[in-house]
Design an enzyme around this catalytic site. Structure first.
Site, PDB file in Angstrom:
ATOM      1  N   ASP A  90      -2.161   2.163  -4.897  1.00 42.91           N
ATOM      2  CA  ASP A  90      -3.101   2.368  -4.510  1.00 42.91           C
ATOM      3  C   ASP A  90      -4.354   1.609  -4.335  1.00 42.91           C
ATOM      4  OD1 ASP A  90      -2.499   5.482  -3.536  1.00 42.91           O
ATOM      5  OD2 ASP A  90      -2.657   5.794  -5.314  1.00 42.91           O
ATOM      6  N   HIS A 124       0.346  -0.962   0.148  1.00 43.52           N
ATOM      7  CA  HIS A 124       0.144  -0.109   0.187  1.00 43.52           C
ATOM      8  C   HIS A 124       1.415   1.363  -0.229  1.00 43.52           C
ATOM      9  CE1 HIS A 124      -3.950   1.673  -0.089  1.00 43.52           C
ATOM     10  NE2 HIS A 124      -4.134   1.254   0.726  1.00 43.52           N
TER      11      HIS A 124
END
Length: 429
Positions: free
Chosen positions: A405, A401
């Site tokens: 995204d 992450h």
């Protein structure tokens, strides 16, 4: 007679020390040229150390799990002639934990003359003997698969005589042990699925298992993992695969689903270059790769390995299939080269029929994505108001992450889904 000293070789890549993973010989063993003496572990691969001479093992320079410097004495062998031992060399005494060879009266008789000839390793293996009891703290040589088989059968490996190289216990030795009806040394009765058990086995975390543990711990500590799961209707791609195998399987080889998945990754990554990337979090640099080097997670006797299908973007289905099969065989046999186990830009992991419904694969750092394949099951699905039976499969994928995204990850997996559900689109340029 003289002494030939073998030192820990320089394996390259600036490596100053390696881990001694496993011995294939013990003190007193007769060895021949090119026989594998030990396995050593670098950061990237397991490396065999062969014997350059014929002779008898005099001493071992370390224990499994020990980290040894390049150039340190690994093993000394008694040979005919002067040997290579120099006055400046200091022989390493055998550690106390490494057992001395059995007394000569108990050892299998091996003629000296044939040993000093160039013969296959198998010619020097002792013939199988009746089961014997080892010391309680002695851990016999056996692969993880053999250890699990023995555990399932209720057999204590220390009671089994191995017929493999260096006394390694094979599956056939377990079968022979059961056939002989040897009683369990502790319980005094034949193994039973309902008998109480009080045995324990301590397994050092060394070699490949240690490297796997370190990499998995590092990955979960350093990356911000998140997973995304989507189900895919693979009925059409499975029909295509069956058709291609029927038409070309005899001449080009059989296709599994993996080459189709590799092709889907290649095509989908054209629109998501941020996912075909590696993240150097120390330098704070993301490198996006044009080439798609797909790591294919492969289970071996020594643990999980990830051989790399290089330039998957330039391979046909059959080319990918052949390379996957070649690399898997090399990894499982421990013959994969170091450069075949590094450099991937994205990893594909599959447990095949054991794939379960959902998994949460751990990233293969420094990559930022790993695509996990679950098993294919037939399920009733509603299509245009009709209940029909379709072949369904989940993709359980994880992403970093810090780089990827959530929306991009979801769109990427949906792109793969669309390609597999409409497999003709895999080949439309």
């Amino acid at each position: 007679m003289g002494t030939h000293v073998i030192k820990m070789p320089d394996i390259g890549e600036g490596i100053a020390e390696v881990e001694l993973a496993q011995w294939h010989v013990k003190v007193g063993d007769l060895v021949v040229e090119d026989q594998v003496l030990a396995d050593v572990m670098t950061d990237k691969a397991m490396v065999d150390i062969p014997s350059p001479v014929h002779g008898k093992v005099l001493s071992l320079g370390g224990q499994p799990g020990e980290v040894m410097a390049v150039g340190s004495i690994l093993i000394s062998i008694e040979v005919e002639g002067a040997g290579n031992l120099k006055a400046s060399d200091q022989l390493v005494k055998e550690p106390a934990a490494i057992k001395e060879a059995a007394p000569a009266s108990a050892a299998p008789k091996v003629e000296a003359a044939p040993v000093l000839e160039s013969k296959p390793v198998a010619a020097c293996r002792p013939a199988p003997q009746a089961p014997v009891a080892r010391d309680a703290d002695e851990r016999p040589l056996a692969s993880p698969a053999v250890r699990k088989h023995a555990l399932d059968l209720g057999i204590q490996l220390r009671l089994v005589q191995g017929s493999g190289p260096a006394g390694r216990i094979l599956h056939e030795d377990l079968d022979a042990y059961l056939a002989q009806g040897t009683q369990n040394a502790r319980s005094g009765s034949a193994p039973s699925g309902y008998a109480q058990r009080h045995d324990e086995e301590q397994i050092p975390v060394i070699g490949m298992r240690r490297k796997i543990a370190q990499r998995m711990q590092e990955a979960t500590q350093r990356a911000a993992h998140f997973s995304y799961v989507e189900e895919i209707d693979v009925t059409a791609v499975e029909e295509l695969r069956a058709h291609l195998n029927e038409k070309h399987g005899a001449t080009r080889g059989k296709l599994t689903l993996l080459p189709f998945l590799v092709r889907a990754l290649v095509v989908a990554l054209r629109d998501f270059p941020q996912i075909n990337a590696r993240y150097d979090d120390e330098a704070q640099v993301i490198t996006r790769h044009g080439a798609v080097h797909v790591g294919v997670a492969t289970q071996s006797d020594v643990g999980l390995m990830v051989p790399v299908v290089r330039h998957a973007e330039a391979r046909s289905l059959w080319d990918s299939a052949a390379e996957i099969a070649r690399l898997a065989t090399a990894a499982r046999s421990g013959k994969a080269a170091r450069d075949e186990l590094s450099g991937s830009t994205i990893t594909l992991t599959s447990l095949g029929a054991l794939g379960g419904i959902v998994s949460t694969p751990v990233l293969n750092l420094p990559e930022v994505a790993i695509v996990g394949v679950n098993k294919i099951v037939e399920r009733p699905m509603v299509i245009k108001g009709q209940v029909v039976i379709r072949k369904m499969m989940n993709l359980s994928s994880s992403f970093d992450h810090r780089v990827v995204d959530g929306m991009d990850a979801a769109l990427f997996i949906q792109a793969i889904r669309g390609l597999l559900e409409q497999p003709a689109s895999l080949f439309v340029e």
